[in-house]
Design a protein around this motif. Sequence first.
Motif, PDB file in Angstrom:
ATOM      1  N   ASP A  33     -89.129 -19.939  47.945  1.00 49.36           N
ATOM      2  CA  ASP A  33     -88.312 -20.979  48.560  1.00 49.36           C
ATOM      3  C   ASP A  33     -88.492 -22.317  47.857  1.00 49.36           C
ATOM      4  OD1 ASP A  33     -86.596 -21.764  51.037  1.00 49.36           O
ATOM      5  OD2 ASP A  33     -88.203 -23.261  50.997  1.00 49.36           O
ATOM      6  N   VAL A  34     -89.732 -22.692  47.531  1.00 52.37           N
ATOM      7  CA  VAL A  34     -89.933 -23.984  46.861  1.00 52.37           C
ATOM      8  C   VAL A  34     -89.268 -23.981  45.489  1.00 52.37           C
ATOM      9  CG1 VAL A  34     -92.162 -23.564  45.696  1.00 52.37           C
ATOM     10  CG2 VAL A  34     -91.635 -25.839  46.559  1.00 52.37           C
ATOM     11  N   ALA A  35     -89.271 -22.833  44.816  1.00 51.45           N
ATOM     12  CA  ALA A  35     -88.603 -22.744  43.521  1.00 51.45           C
ATOM     13  C   ALA A  35     -87.090 -22.829  43.668  1.00 51.45           C
ATOM     14  CB  ALA A  35     -88.998 -21.446  42.823  1.00 51.45           C
ATOM     15  N   GLY A  36     -86.528 -22.045  44.579  1.00 53.86           N
ATOM     16  CA  GLY A  36     -85.084 -22.009  44.732  1.00 53.86           C
ATOM     17  C   GLY A  36     -84.498 -23.232  45.383  1.00 53.86           C
ATOM     18  N   VAL A  78     -81.647 -18.084  38.613  1.00 55.43           N
ATOM     19  CA  VAL A  78     -82.921 -18.109  39.319  1.00 55.43           C
ATOM     20  C   VAL A  78     -82.715 -18.478  40.787  1.00 55.43           C
ATOM     21  CG1 VAL A  78     -83.520 -20.520  38.755  1.00 55.43           C
ATOM     22  CG2 VAL A  78     -85.329 -18.837  39.122  1.00 55.43           C
ATOM     23  N   GLY A  79     -81.695 -19.279  41.093  1.00 52.56           N
ATOM     24  CA  GLY A  79     -81.408 -19.582  42.492  1.00 52.56           C
ATOM     25  C   GLY A  79     -81.030 -18.345  43.273  1.00 52.56           C
ATOM     26  N   GLU A  80     -80.131 -17.526  42.717  1.00 51.66           N
ATOM     27  CA  GLU A  80     -79.753 -16.271  43.378  1.00 51.66           C
ATOM     28  C   GLU A  80     -80.959 -15.360  43.548  1.00 51.66           C
ATOM     29  OE1 GLU A  80     -75.168 -15.628  41.789  1.00 51.66           O
ATOM     30  OE2 GLU A  80     -76.838 -14.877  40.595  1.00 51.66           O
ATOM     31  N   ALA A  81     -81.800 -15.319  42.539  1.00 49.54           N
ATOM     32  CA  ALA A  81     -82.954 -14.429  42.576  1.00 49.54           C
ATOM     33  C   ALA A  81     -83.947 -14.847  43.659  1.00 49.54           C
ATOM     34  CB  ALA A  81     -83.629 -14.400  41.214  1.00 49.54           C
ATOM     35  N   CYS A  82     -84.194 -16.143  43.775  1.00 49.26           N
ATOM     36  CA  CYS A  82     -85.105 -16.613  44.818  1.00 49.26           C
ATOM     37  C   CYS A  82     -84.552 -16.307  46.207  1.00 49.26           C
ATOM     38  CB  CYS A  82     -85.343 -18.116  44.659  1.00 49.26           C
ATOM     39  SG  CYS A  82     -86.333 -18.552  43.220  1.00 49.26           S
ATOM     40  N   ARG A  83     -83.252 -16.498  46.373  1.00 52.52           N
ATOM     41  CA  ARG A  83     -82.629 -16.182  47.659  1.00 52.52           C
ATOM     42  C   ARG A  83     -82.781 -14.696  47.990  1.00 52.52           C
ATOM     43  NH1 ARG A  83     -78.708 -17.923  51.340  1.00 52.52           N
ATOM     44  NH2 ARG A  83     -77.363 -16.234  52.097  1.00 52.52           N
ATOM     45  N   ALA A  84     -82.661 -13.846  46.988  1.00 50.48           N
ATOM     46  CA  ALA A  84     -82.802 -12.408  47.221  1.00 50.48           C
ATOM     47  C   ALA A  84     -84.184 -12.057  47.754  1.00 50.48           C
ATOM     48  CB  ALA A  84     -82.513 -11.643  45.932  1.00 50.48           C
ATOM     49  N   GLY A 127     -86.511 -14.094  30.362  1.00 51.88           N
ATOM     50  CA  GLY A 127     -85.356 -14.920  30.053  1.00 51.88           C
ATOM     51  C   GLY A 127     -84.046 -14.354  30.544  1.00 51.88           C
ATOM     52  N   ASP A 128     -84.096 -13.451  31.516  1.00 51.72           N
ATOM     53  CA  ASP A 128     -82.889 -12.798  32.016  1.00 51.72           C
ATOM     54  C   ASP A 128     -82.164 -13.608  33.089  1.00 51.72           C
ATOM     55  OD1 ASP A 128     -83.516 -10.721  30.342  1.00 51.72           O
ATOM     56  OD2 ASP A 128     -84.373  -9.445  31.912  1.00 51.72           O
ATOM     57  N   LEU A 129     -82.768 -14.691  33.592  1.00 43.94           N
ATOM     58  CA  LEU A 129     -82.164 -15.491  34.660  1.00 43.94           C
ATOM     59  C   LEU A 129     -81.848 -16.886  34.130  1.00 43.94           C
ATOM     60  CD1 LEU A 129     -84.604 -14.550  37.578  1.00 43.94           C
ATOM     61  CD2 LEU A 129     -82.296 -13.645  37.207  1.00 43.94           C
ATOM     62  N   ARG A 130     -80.642 -17.352  34.385  1.00 42.25           N
ATOM     63  CA  ARG A 130     -80.275 -18.708  33.994  1.00 42.25           C
ATOM     64  C   ARG A 130     -80.982 -19.728  34.885  1.00 42.25           C
ATOM     65  NH1 ARG A 130     -75.028 -17.031  34.614  1.00 42.25           N
ATOM     66  NH2 ARG A 130     -74.657 -18.721  36.095  1.00 42.25           N
ATOM     67  N   HIS A 131     -81.289 -20.858  34.307  1.00 48.83           N
ATOM     68  CA  HIS A 131     -81.944 -21.944  35.050  1.00 48.83           C
ATOM     69  C   HIS A 131     -80.883 -22.727  35.836  1.00 48.83           C
ATOM     70  CE1 HIS A 131     -84.207 -25.916  35.270  1.00 48.83           C
ATOM     71  NE2 HIS A 131     -85.042 -25.058  35.814  1.00 48.83           N
ATOM     72  N   ASP A 132     -80.273 -22.043  36.794  1.00 49.81           N
ATOM     73  CA  ASP A 132     -79.242 -22.625  37.648  1.00 49.81           C
ATOM     74  C   ASP A 132     -79.610 -22.395  39.105  1.00 49.81           C
ATOM     75  OD1 ASP A 132     -77.652 -23.484  35.549  1.00 49.81           O
ATOM     76  OD2 ASP A 132     -76.477 -21.631  35.483  1.00 49.81           O
ATOM     77  N   PHE A 133     -79.171 -23.320  39.951  1.00 44.57           N
ATOM     78  CA  PHE A 133     -79.528 -23.274  41.371  1.00 44.57           C
ATOM     79  C   PHE A 133     -78.235 -23.319  42.187  1.00 44.57           C
ATOM     80  CE2 PHE A 133     -82.987 -24.876  38.909  1.00 44.57           C
ATOM     81  CZ  PHE A 133     -84.054 -24.121  39.362  1.00 44.57           C
ATOM     82  N   ASP A 134     -77.503 -22.206  42.094  1.00 43.00           N
ATOM     83  CA  ASP A 134     -76.182 -22.110  42.690  1.00 43.00           C
ATOM     84  C   ASP A 134     -76.190 -21.366  44.023  1.00 43.00           C
ATOM     85  OD1 ASP A 134     -76.983 -19.777  41.509  1.00 43.00           O
ATOM     86  OD2 ASP A 134     -75.047 -19.309  40.595  1.00 43.00           O
ATOM     87  N   ALA A 135     -77.377 -21.064  44.558  1.00 43.81           N
ATOM     88  CA  ALA A 135     -77.495 -20.330  45.815  1.00 43.81           C
ATOM     89  C   ALA A 135     -78.280 -21.171  46.814  1.00 43.81           C
ATOM     90  CB  ALA A 135     -78.196 -18.996  45.582  1.00 43.81           C
ATOM     91  N   THR A 136     -77.798 -21.197  48.051  1.00 45.74           N
ATOM     92  CA  THR A 136     -78.469 -21.935  49.107  1.00 45.74           C
ATOM     93  C   THR A 136     -79.595 -21.085  49.691  1.00 45.74           C
ATOM     94  OG1 THR A 136     -76.425 -23.088  49.646  1.00 45.74           O
ATOM     95  CG2 THR A 136     -78.161 -23.102  51.326  1.00 45.74           C
TER      96      THR A 136
END
Length: 263
Positions: A93-96, A4-10, A34-43
């Motif tokens: 942005d607030v999500a990511g 989800v972090g990568e997706a928000c950045r996109a 449910g296709d996105l992991r609940h991870d925040f690996d993107a700035t």
Amino acid sequence: MRTVGEACRAVLLAADPPSKVRTARAVARAWRRGDLRHDFDATMPDQPTRPASPELLPPNRMPKRGGGSERGRIALLHALAHIEFSAIDLAFDVAGRFGAQFPRSFIDDWLSVGADEAMHFAILDRRLRALGSRYGALPAHAGLWDSAAATAHDATARLAVVPMVLEARGLDVTPDTVTRFRVAGDEPSARILHRIYTDEIRHVGFGAKWFGFLCAEADIAPAPHWQMLVRRYFRGVVKPPFNDSARARAGLTREFYAPLAAD
């Protein structure tokens, strides 16, 4: 996009409006499936990528919008489209940026807000085109990201200012704007604005809900803390008239904003 972090950045990096709308909707759907992991690996970027138009101007250089003429209504719809376009980025942005501090339901809420904002922008742009204009045809306000930049370090401050001040102001002014469009005989635009207004009550409610969550975790009284953060991070003025009933439906009661209005 696997997280989800990568997706928000996109979403934030998508520049042209059709691409940003498509990406926002696709990310919201992917999260629901449910296709996105609940991870925040993107700035998250310091600023979202912006299209070549509209020209962005400081507030003191923005042209005055007219009254009830069609030209004035187009200018107002364009300004609202720009707000909704910026609101797509604010939601993702607030999500990511802050999602790792919250339960998964925080992401449920803010990605749904982002999908709403994308829909709002799309229907406003479609209405502009029906009136012979388009998003980007007029200059727009350059300062809509300022509050996000000022609160990029603090989730509590971001929630206090963006949904609970900026979006709450929309609850105050939109009913009169709907009336103005109806008086001018522009019922299609009035219906669009009423739909946006109804959705924004829910959006402000998410801000109040998660602000309260953080205050409860820190054992802080919400209303005084909100007032302190708004005084520190919001450059404008919290002023009447207030739509008390809509604000209350969103969980933003007078104990929050009345003391600032008195200031």
